[in-house]
Design an enzyme around this catalytic site. Structure first.
Site, short mmCIF file in Angstrom:
data_model
loop_
_atom_site.label_atom_id
_atom_site.label_comp_id
_atom_site.label_asym_id
_atom_site.label_seq_id
_atom_site.Cartn_x
_atom_site.Cartn_y
_atom_site.Cartn_z
N GLN A 17 -33.94 36.77 106.08
CA GLN A 17 -32.65 36.30 106.61
C GLN A 17 -32.19 37.27 107.69
OE1 GLN A 17 -29.03 36.74 104.28
NE2 GLN A 17 -28.65 34.56 104.49
N TYR A 49 -19.83 36.55 108.16
CA TYR A 49 -20.50 37.43 109.11
C TYR A 49 -20.39 36.81 110.51
CZ TYR A 49 -21.77 39.59 104.78
OH TYR A 49 -21.67 40.19 103.56
N SER A 81 -33.11 33.78 96.34
CA SER A 81 -32.06 33.79 97.36
C SER A 81 -31.95 35.17 98.00
CB SER A 81 -30.75 33.43 96.64
OG SER A 81 -29.77 32.99 97.54
N PRO A 82 -31.55 35.23 99.27
CA PRO A 82 -31.41 36.55 99.89
C PRO A 82 -30.38 37.42 99.16
CG PRO A 82 -30.45 34.82 101.27
CD PRO A 82 -31.21 34.15 100.18
N ARG A 93 -28.45 29.43 106.77
CA ARG A 93 -27.49 29.44 105.64
C ARG A 93 -26.09 29.26 106.19
NH1 ARG A 93 -26.98 33.03 100.15
NH2 ARG A 93 -28.44 31.43 99.51
C1 LIG Z 1 -26.89 41.70 94.95
C2 LIG Z 1 -26.59 40.51 95.80
C3 LIG Z 1 -26.77 40.59 97.18
C4 LIG Z 1 -26.58 39.48 98.00
N1 LIG Z 1 -26.90 39.54 99.33
C5 LIG Z 1 -26.93 38.41 100.08
C6 LIG Z 1 -27.52 38.39 101.36
O1 LIG Z 1 -28.13 39.37 101.82
N2 LIG Z 1 -27.44 37.24 102.07
C7 LIG Z 1 -26.85 36.11 101.56
O2 LIG Z 1 -26.80 35.08 102.24
N3 LIG Z 1 -26.34 36.09 100.32
C8 LIG Z 1 -26.39 37.19 99.56
N4 LIG Z 1 -25.97 37.15 98.26
C9 LIG Z 1 -25.55 35.85 97.70
C10 LIG Z 1 -26.72 35.18 96.98
O3 LIG Z 1 -27.79 34.87 97.86
C11 LIG Z 1 -26.26 33.88 96.30
O4 LIG Z 1 -25.85 32.97 97.28
C12 LIG Z 1 -25.12 34.11 95.31
O5 LIG Z 1 -25.33 35.26 94.52
C13 LIG Z 1 -24.94 32.91 94.37
O6 LIG Z 1 -26.13 32.66 93.65
P1 LIG Z 1 -26.32 33.11 92.11
O7 LIG Z 1 -25.19 32.47 91.33
O8 LIG Z 1 -27.67 32.52 91.73
O9 LIG Z 1 -26.27 34.58 92.03
C14 LIG Z 1 -26.12 38.27 97.44
C15 LIG Z 1 -25.88 38.21 96.06
C16 LIG Z 1 -26.13 39.29 95.24
C17 LIG Z 1 -25.92 39.16 93.76
#
Ligand SMILES: Cc1cc2nc3c(=O)[nH]c(=O)nc-3n(C[C@H](O)[C@H](O)[C@H](O)COP(=O)(O)O)c2cc1C
Length: 379
Positions: free
Chosen positions: A99, A186, A22-23, A234
């Site tokens: 993204q 955003y 994921s991003p 997204r």
């Molecule tokens: C360090 C970090 C940076 C993130 N940056 C982005 C991002 O750039 N774009 C985005 O859509 N979501 C971002 N997220 C959200 C994640 O893509 C994801 O949707 C969220 O952490 C839930 O998934 P998980 O439970 O597997 O961590 C970020 C999450 C983390 C932990």
């Protein structure tokens, strides 16, 4: 048949499995340019066996950055660094996604690991630049946050064109999949949500008007991309707040996205208001957002990605078997275990002796594993 390891194809781009990194913003770019950190960081996930590796949210313009540490694709000089990352990802059998984002009223804040709030005087003393955030309206994110300047009609055209130009640069850099960030409060999501968009022109008011600008951006980007390049979006499927954007709106929006050629909707949630006010209806738990991916897939007839607290291979597999989503996105679990995909393959008995690992590792690990087994131990 383990669905998690079935290939998935979008516009001819074949992912070797359904596991997606994921991003994740790393807030470590310098002046909008990626660094050797990013090269190593993204390469490890491809070596770890994921099917699709996302490069973090990347800004369409300098003032569109969320933080001083965000990468961008607003000028041609930024292409080469991104191209090296895309090459590194693809050299290890994964496909590369990126993204593309504009931070909107959340632009110009602290790097997440330095507080995740509005910039303070102390941040500025430490060299962080601040700038005027722009949004649909002049409503700040919450108390203590800067007041955004509403985008004028010309400003909207400028942002739309910046999205198109950044996406074109992403294709030149070699990315296989482009995603538009329309989640987490955003710019594009803030147009969608009645909690952020108070415009009185054609871009505010009813649902159709609030969807207008994000759809204009998606249409312009789709028209500019090669037809063989998949376009993902997204969304925040719900604001989790009464009176905000709801899953029913997401279904309608996803139908519109599908009609204009979007290939997958990646279903996240929330992010529209600051902590305290935000997410008042939210209950987190394993795969808590997956029901939204399932509903969008079922009711809008478009491929979806499920994300959020999906940690185990069995849960990931169950979501696919139940038909909730087409791709499984993992974020924090990938930071913890960048080799998650290879470990999941082991879990399902799909690889025996490290034959699918990078050969530089696999040859040694197979021998070492054998020696350990002979000594009554395991890896
Ligand atoms: C360090 C970090 C940076 C993130 N940056 C982005 C991002 O750039 N774009 C985005 O859509 N979501 C971002 N997220 C959200 C994640 O893509 C994801 O949707 C969220 O952490 C839930 O998934 P998980 O439970 O597997 O961590 C970020 C999450 C983390 C932990």
């Amino acid at each position: 048949m383990v669905k998690l390891f079935e290939p998935a194809t979008f516009r001819g781009v074949e992912l070797r499995n359904r596991i997606v990194v994921s991003p994740m913003g790393m807030y470590s770019a310098e002046n909008g340019y990626v660094t050797p950190f990013h090269l190593v960081h993204y390469g490890q996930f491809a070596m770890g066996g994921a099917g699709l590796v996302y490069v973090e949210q990347t800004s369409v313009s300098r003032p569109g950055r969320i933080t001083n540490g965000d990468p961008g694709l607003w000028e041609d000089g930024q292409i080469e660094g991104m191209a090296a990352i895309a090459r590194g990802i693809k050299a290890h059998g994964a496909k590369a996604a990126i993204q593309i984002n504009h931070g909107g009223r959340k632009s110009g804040q602290q790097r997440a690991f330095r507080g995740n709030g509005p910039l303070t005087d102390r941040d500025r003393e430490m060299g962080e630049e601040s700038w005027q955030a722009r949004g649909p309206s002049d409503r700040p994110l919450g108390e203590g946050w800067p007041t955004p300047e509403p985008l004028t009609p010309d400003g909207l055209v400028g942002v739309r064109d910046a999205f198109v130009a950044a996406c074109r640069r992403a294709v030149l850099a070699g990315f296989d999949v482009i995603e538009l960030h329309m989640a987490h409060g955003y710019l594009l999501q803030s147009f969608l949500s009645p909690l952020a968009n108070f415009r009185t022109d054609d871009y505010g008011g009813g649902l159709e008007n609030r969807m207008r600008f994000p759809l204009e951006v998606a249409r312009a980007v789709r028209a500019a991309l090669p037809s063989a390049t998949p376009l993902f979006v997204r969304i925040s499927a719900t604001d989790w707040i009464d009176g905000g954007w709801e899953i029913e709106d997401s279904v309608i929006f996803a139908r519109e996205l599908k009609a204009l050629g979007v290939d997958l909707v990646d279903c996240s949630t929330g992010g529209n208001l600051v902590a305290g006010a935000t997410n008042s209806n939210l209950k987190r738990g394993p795969a808590y957002q997956a029901p939204f991916a399932a509903q969008v897939k079922r009711e809008a007839g478009i491929a979806t990605g499920a994300v959020g607290m999906i940690r185990t291979p069995d849960l990931a597999e169950k979501l696919l078997q139940d038909g909730d989503a087409d791709l499984i996105y993992l974020a924090r679990q990938m930071l913890y275990d960048p080799y998650w995909a290879r470990h999941a393959a082991e879990h399902f008995g799909l690889t025996g002796d490290f034959e699918d690992w990078p050969e530089q590792y696999g040859w040694w690990l197979a021998k070492w594993g054998g020696a350990l087994r002979a000594a009554g131990e395991t890896l």
